[in-house]
Design an enzyme around this catalytic site. Structure first.
Site, PDB file in Angstrom:
ATOM      1  N   VAL A 127       1.719  -1.245   7.594  1.00  0.00           N
ATOM      2  CA  VAL A 127       3.444  -1.855   7.079  1.00  0.00           C
ATOM      3  C   VAL A 127       3.807  -2.065   8.389  1.00  0.00           C
ATOM      4  O   VAL A 127       4.675  -3.195   7.753  1.00  0.00           O
ATOM      5  CB  VAL A 127       3.973  -0.673   6.747  1.00  0.00           C
ATOM      6  N   SER A 160      -0.909   2.378   8.255  1.00  0.00           N
ATOM      7  CA  SER A 160      -1.664   2.723   7.998  1.00  0.00           C
ATOM      8  C   SER A 160      -3.505   2.864   8.272  1.00  0.00           C
ATOM      9  O   SER A 160      -4.037   3.260   8.611  1.00  0.00           O
ATOM     10  CB  SER A 160      -1.755   2.268   6.797  1.00  0.00           C
ATOM     11  N   TYR A 219      -5.591  -1.703   0.588  1.00  0.00           N
ATOM     12  CA  TYR A 219      -4.599  -1.068  -0.763  1.00  0.00           C
ATOM     13  C   TYR A 219      -5.165  -1.668  -1.914  1.00  0.00           C
ATOM     14  O   TYR A 219      -6.241  -1.973  -2.595  1.00  0.00           O
ATOM     15  CB  TYR A 219      -3.473  -0.470  -0.621  1.00  0.00           C
ATOM     16  N   LYS A 249      -4.442   5.629  10.355  1.00  0.00           N
ATOM     17  CA  LYS A 249      -5.573   6.451   9.048  1.00  0.00           C
ATOM     18  C   LYS A 249      -6.333   6.800   9.384  1.00  0.00           C
ATOM     19  O   LYS A 249      -7.720   8.050   8.780  1.00  0.00           O
ATOM     20  CB  LYS A 249      -4.872   6.385   7.492  1.00  0.00           C
ATOM     21  N   TYR A 283       2.100  13.370  11.147  1.00  0.00           N
ATOM     22  CA  TYR A 283       1.896  12.606  10.811  1.00  0.00           C
ATOM     23  C   TYR A 283       2.347  11.213  10.862  1.00  0.00           C
ATOM     24  O   TYR A 283       1.622   9.900  10.678  1.00  0.00           O
ATOM     25  CB  TYR A 283       1.338  11.976   9.074  1.00  0.00           C
TER      26      TYR A 283
END
Ligand code: DON
Length: 310
Positions: A264, A64, A246, A67, A194
């Site tokens: 992760v 992530s 998050y 991103k 992705y």
């Protein structure tokens, strides 16, 4: 930097105890092979001086963390309006792969670009005539941000995620149904971009270098070259504060108070504005998908040096 050099090895050992409370991500089978007890950190200053402690030679995938950088590339490709037509600006308070709010509020439009649904929408905005051209642009941009050559992705992690990504596939098809992914867009092509961006492999040093670029608002302090317009970096850092960790972003903002983004694989990119770029890896995760040892280490460093931006 000197005090950091002295303290860091001890802090890493103390935070390793926290790593024992976490678990390595297993929903992407290949990630389960990572060493749960590992913890490493690199800090880079504006003149390139580096301080490292722990297992900083362990390569890991960005997951992530990628991103943030695809968001920056999407801004450069489409402008603010183009990006915010597809994703919102608000934190969700839900897990990173949650579907809940997709249907609840503005049908189909992901709340922000850092949750999985939002990042998939952002991946669809990267310019390029084929998915491999888009991926190539991402690898070059990430490499430039890391102060060097094109970065590569880990083929085994990419395949492992692609073969098991039932939830991401369903998110993406839901976006397609709601026309967040337009008619011209092939869902599997977007997912391929992705999964590959998530599988980009780095070390703590490279991650710290990427963080340094953000700490200096998109202008590399080592070369003086502007790689990203300041406004886009400002937006990305704001998202890092509100959504970067998050549904633990609020707690991290209170305890550490610096922009950060987790993945992760156990990586965390963090920065002290105008001062340092930081790369951390600690594969054991807590219940919200953040490295337990890494979070503890960043909190320790931030409170010792009073880094909170608030
Ligand atoms: O899409 C996924 O689930 C992963 N490739 C990335 C998720 C992730 O890193 C969430 N971070 N804490």
């Amino acid at each position: 930097m000197e005090q950091l050099r002295q303290e860091l090895p001890g802090w890493v050992e103390a935070s390793r105890l926290k790593a024992k409370e976490g678990r390595v991500a297993a929903y992407i089978p290949e990630l389960a092979k990572a060493p749960a007890e590992a913890l490493g950190v690199t800090v880079i200053g504006p003149d390139g001086e580096m301080v490292s402690a722990g297992e900083t030679s362990l390569p890991f995938t960005m997951q992530s963390i990628s991103k943030v950088f695809t968001l920056l590339l999407a801004f450069m490709d489409n402008g603010e309006e183009g990006v915010f037509a597809k994703v919102g600006m608000e934190p969700t308070g839900d897990d990173f792969n949650s579907m809940l709010k997709l249907e609840l509020v503005e049908p189909g439009k992901p709340f922000n670009p850092l949750i999985n649904a939002g990042a998939i929408a952002v991946a669809s905005l990267i310019h390029g005539s084929t998915s491999s051209e888009k991926t190539e642009r991402i690898l070059r941009f990430f490499g430039e941000a890391a102060g060097g050559e094109r970065l590569g992705y880990n083929e085994a992690v990419y395949r492992s995620e692609s073969a098991t990504a039932h939830r991401n596939r369903s998110l993406a098809y839901f976006l397609k149904d709601n026309e967040v992914l337009g008619e011209e867009i092939d869902v599997e092509d977007v997912l391929d971009v992705y999964f590959k961006q998530c599988a980009v492999e780095v070390t703590c040093g490279q991650l710290a270098r990427m963080a340094l670029l953000l700490a200096f608002d998109g202008t590399d302090p080592l070369t003086g070259k502007e790689l990203i317009p300041r406004r886009y970096v400002q937006i990305a850092k704001t998202f890092m504060i509100t959504c970067g960790m998050y549904n633990a972003s609020g707690e991290f903002a209170i305890r550490a108070g610096i922009p950060a983004k987790s993945g992760v694989s156990g990586g965390i990119l963090a920065l002290v504005p105008g001062r340092f770029g930081i790369g951390v890896v600690g594969p054991a995760l807590g219940s919200k998908g953040n490295s337990t040892g890494g979070v503890h280490l960043l909190e320790t460093m931030s409170s010792a040096f009073d880094w909170s931006i608030f």
